[in-house]
Design a protein around this motif. Sequence first.
Motif, PDB file in Angstrom:
ATOM      1  N   MET A  95       0.828  -1.204   0.000  1.00  6.64           N
ATOM      2  CA  MET A  95       0.000   0.000   0.000  1.00  6.64           C
ATOM      3  C   MET A  95       0.864   1.255   0.000  1.00  6.64           C
ATOM      4  O   MET A  95       1.869   1.340   0.703  1.00  6.64           O
ATOM      5  N   ALA A  96       0.446   2.242  -0.785  1.00  7.95           N
ATOM      6  CA  ALA A  96       1.131   3.533  -0.847  1.00  7.95           C
ATOM      7  C   ALA A  96       0.242   4.615  -0.255  1.00  7.95           C
ATOM      8  O   ALA A  96      -0.992   4.522  -0.282  1.00  7.95           O
ATOM      9  N   ASP A 157       3.683   0.914   2.822  1.00  9.47           N
ATOM     10  CA  ASP A 157       5.013   0.523   2.359  1.00  9.47           C
ATOM     11  C   ASP A 157       5.707   1.621   1.561  1.00  9.47           C
ATOM     12  O   ASP A 157       6.908   1.535   1.299  1.00  9.47           O
ATOM     13  N   LEU A 158       4.941   2.624   1.157  1.00  5.48           N
ATOM     14  CA  LEU A 158       5.495   3.723   0.367  1.00  5.48           C
ATOM     15  C   LEU A 158       4.761   5.003   0.724  1.00  5.48           C
ATOM     16  O   LEU A 158       3.527   5.032   0.725  1.00  5.48           O
ATOM     17  N   ILE A 159       5.499   6.042   1.071  1.00  9.41           N
ATOM     18  CA  ILE A 159       4.930   7.386   1.210  1.00  9.41           C
ATOM     19  C   ILE A 159       5.435   8.214   0.043  1.00  9.41           C
ATOM     20  O   ILE A 159       6.652   8.324  -0.174  1.00  9.41           O
ATOM     21  N   TRP A 160       4.510   8.771  -0.702  1.00  2.95           N
ATOM     22  CA  TRP A 160       4.825   9.554  -1.896  1.00  2.95           C
ATOM     23  C   TRP A 160       4.506  11.017  -1.620  1.00  2.95           C
ATOM     24  O   TRP A 160       3.365  11.365  -1.307  1.00  2.95           O
ATOM     25  N   VAL A 161       5.512  11.869  -1.729  1.00  3.14           N
ATOM     26  CA  VAL A 161       5.353  13.305  -1.493  1.00  3.14           C
ATOM     27  C   VAL A 161       5.629  13.981  -2.833  1.00  3.14           C
ATOM     28  O   VAL A 161       6.751  14.411  -3.112  1.00  3.14           O
ATOM     29  N   GLY A 162       4.610  14.041  -3.670  1.00  2.00           N
ATOM     30  CA  GLY A 162       4.807  14.452  -5.053  1.00  2.00           C
ATOM     31  C   GLY A 162       4.431  15.903  -5.329  1.00  2.00           C
ATOM     32  O   GLY A 162       3.254  16.268  -5.232  1.00  2.00           O
ATOM     33  N   ALA A 175       6.157  19.941   9.727  1.00  2.00           N
ATOM     34  CA  ALA A 175       4.999  19.499  10.501  1.00  2.00           C
ATOM     35  C   ALA A 175       4.182  18.455   9.738  1.00  2.00           C
ATOM     36  O   ALA A 175       3.708  17.470  10.324  1.00  2.00           O
ATOM     37  N   VAL A 176       4.006  18.660   8.442  1.00  2.00           N
ATOM     38  CA  VAL A 176       3.245  17.702   7.634  1.00  2.00           C
ATOM     39  C   VAL A 176       3.946  16.348   7.618  1.00  2.00           C
ATOM     40  O   VAL A 176       3.320  15.298   7.843  1.00  2.00           O
ATOM     41  N   LEU A 177       5.244  16.341   7.358  1.00  5.72           N
ATOM     42  CA  LEU A 177       5.976  15.072   7.337  1.00  5.72           C
ATOM     43  C   LEU A 177       5.956  14.391   8.704  1.00  5.72           C
ATOM     44  O   LEU A 177       5.822  13.168   8.796  1.00  5.72           O
ATOM     45  N   ASN A 178       6.074  15.168   9.759  1.00  5.15           N
ATOM     46  CA  ASN A 178       6.033  14.590  11.103  1.00  5.15           C
ATOM     47  C   ASN A 178       4.707  13.871  11.365  1.00  5.15           C
ATOM     48  O   ASN A 178       4.670  12.838  12.047  1.00  5.15           O
ATOM     49  N   ARG A 179       3.607  14.418  10.841  1.00  3.42           N
ATOM     50  CA  ARG A 179       2.289  13.852  11.091  1.00  3.42           C
ATOM     51  C   ARG A 179       2.132  12.470  10.469  1.00  3.42           C
ATOM     52  O   ARG A 179       1.421  11.611  11.004  1.00  3.42           O
ATOM     53  N   PHE A 180       2.772  12.246   9.321  1.00  2.00           N
ATOM     54  CA  PHE A 180       2.545  11.008   8.579  1.00  2.00           C
ATOM     55  C   PHE A 180       3.717  10.026   8.678  1.00  2.00           C
ATOM     56  O   PHE A 180       3.600   8.885   8.226  1.00  2.00           O
ATOM     57  N   ALA A 181       4.815  10.444   9.255  1.00  4.74           N
ATOM     58  CA  ALA A 181       6.023   9.613   9.283  1.00  4.74           C
ATOM     59  C   ALA A 181       5.790   8.274   9.964  1.00  4.74           C
ATOM     60  O   ALA A 181       6.323   7.232   9.549  1.00  4.74           O
ATOM     61  N   MET A 182       4.980   8.266  11.023  1.00  4.63           N
ATOM     62  CA  MET A 182       4.752   7.034  11.790  1.00  4.63           C
ATOM     63  C   MET A 182       4.031   5.963  10.972  1.00  4.63           C
ATOM     64  O   MET A 182       3.982   4.796  11.391  1.00  4.63           O
ATOM     65  N   LYS A 183       3.467   6.332   9.841  1.00  7.07           N
ATOM     66  CA  LYS A 183       2.725   5.385   9.024  1.00  7.07           C
ATOM     67  C   LYS A 183       3.626   4.552   8.119  1.00  7.07           C
ATOM     68  O   LYS A 183       3.165   3.601   7.489  1.00  7.07           O
ATOM     69  N   LEU A 184       4.895   4.900   8.014  1.00  3.19           N
ATOM     70  CA  LEU A 184       5.805   4.181   7.124  1.00  3.19           C
ATOM     71  C   LEU A 184       6.289   2.899   7.790  1.00  3.19           C
ATOM     72  O   LEU A 184       6.847   2.922   8.890  1.00  3.19           O
ATOM     73  N   ALA A 185       6.076   1.768   7.113  1.00  8.37           N
ATOM     74  CA  ALA A 185       6.504   0.470   7.632  1.00  8.37           C
ATOM     75  C   ALA A 185       8.034   0.419   7.748  1.00  8.37           C
ATOM     76  O   ALA A 185       8.734   1.177   7.071  1.00  8.37           O
ATOM     77  N   LEU A 254      13.586  11.972  -5.141  1.00 13.05           N
ATOM     78  CA  LEU A 254      14.550  11.685  -4.087  1.00 13.05           C
ATOM     79  C   LEU A 254      14.032  10.491  -3.287  1.00 13.05           C
ATOM     80  O   LEU A 254      12.917  10.540  -2.742  1.00 13.05           O
ATOM     81  N   PHE A 255      14.808   9.424  -3.247  1.00  6.05           N
ATOM     82  CA  PHE A 255      14.417   8.192  -2.574  1.00  6.05           C
ATOM     83  C   PHE A 255      15.076   8.129  -1.188  1.00  6.05           C
ATOM     84  O   PHE A 255      16.293   8.311  -1.077  1.00  6.05           O
ATOM     85  N   PHE A 256      14.255   7.820  -0.170  1.00  8.79           N
ATOM     86  CA  PHE A 256      14.743   7.689   1.192  1.00  8.79           C
ATOM     87  C   PHE A 256      14.341   6.313   1.726  1.00  8.79           C
ATOM     88  O   PHE A 256      13.218   5.856   1.522  1.00  8.79           O
ATOM     89  N   ARG A 257      15.257   5.651   2.414  1.00  9.52           N
ATOM     90  CA  ARG A 257      14.968   4.331   3.014  1.00  9.52           C
ATOM     91  C   ARG A 257      15.857   4.152   4.238  1.00  9.52           C
ATOM     92  O   ARG A 257      16.863   4.837   4.406  1.00  9.52           O
ATOM     93  N   ARG A 258      15.462   3.214   5.088  1.00  7.03           N
ATOM     94  CA  ARG A 258      16.267   2.888   6.250  1.00  7.03           C
ATOM     95  C   ARG A 258      17.424   1.992   5.844  1.00  7.03           C
ATOM     96  O   ARG A 258      17.266   1.103   5.005  1.00  7.03           O
ATOM     97  N   ARG A 259      18.561   2.220   6.428  1.00  5.58           N
ATOM     98  CA  ARG A 259      19.728   1.401   6.116  1.00  5.58           C
ATOM     99  C   ARG A 259      19.884   0.292   7.165  1.00  5.58           C
ATOM    100  O   ARG A 259      19.502   0.437   8.296  1.00  5.58           O
TER     101      ARG A 259
END
Length: 259
Positions: A95-96, A157-162, A175-185, A254-259
């Motif tokens: 899900m995105a 599984d994907l947050i798209w900020v387009g 603030a916007v990113l902080n609100r939705f960050a917890m939703k990223l698996a 710009l792609f961001f992921r956990r290492r």
Amino acid sequence: MLFRSTNLAMPSLELWADLNSRFDLDEIVEFSYAWHVWEFLPERNTAPNAWDQELFFGGSAHALDYHAGIRNLAKRQLEFVIPACVKYLRGRRGMALDLGAGLAVQMSALRNAGLISSAICIDTPFVADRGREEAPEHMWIGGDLRSVDTNLIPSVDLIWVGNLLHHYGPNENQAVLNRFAMKLAPEGVLVVQEYVIGLEGLLGLVAAAIGVHFALTTSAGRNYPESFISAIVEEAVPGLVFDIRADGAVSSLLFFRRR
């Protein structure tokens, strides 16, 4: 200051010719005007909810201009968005979550390409209403990203900020990113699509031109450098780091992921 300038050398005649042949700035101008048009309408001060003005429903010329602008802009960028996502998403996502989805052109394309299974699309109510008509396969939430109820949103599984960050100031973006960050698996990917200032050549020139236009004609629009985008994403999602940037003719991913 609405537009953060960057030190760009005077472009050569060849670069201007390349710009004119590869991208029509008139489309950006029309899109930007349509997006901000309600800020200059007298009804904005009297309507109960500025995001839901009647002018943007039905056959309103302003609404039609806006919808056409965001649709055309998104479609123009698919020729680089889909190949880049095939390469850098590194496999199918579930899900995105699309923040500022427009009419879900990117989400529909990603789904058709087999890169995601489904999408939750959030945009202002007058856009989400049209999105439900044009892309009913997605889940739609109409509301302001700064206040919409995030409890309705599951892990994704994907947050798209387009093409979203240039709508807001620095603090609002964080603030916007902080609100939705917890939703990223935990294995999720966050992708930002933007007109990034400070890049060399055509991309930097286009971003600067768009930034000047926003600064002169809007109350909020601005463009940001890659360093700012990376900083607010990494602040919002602990452990998430910048991975790679893919450049198109106009914007960058710009792609961001956990290492």
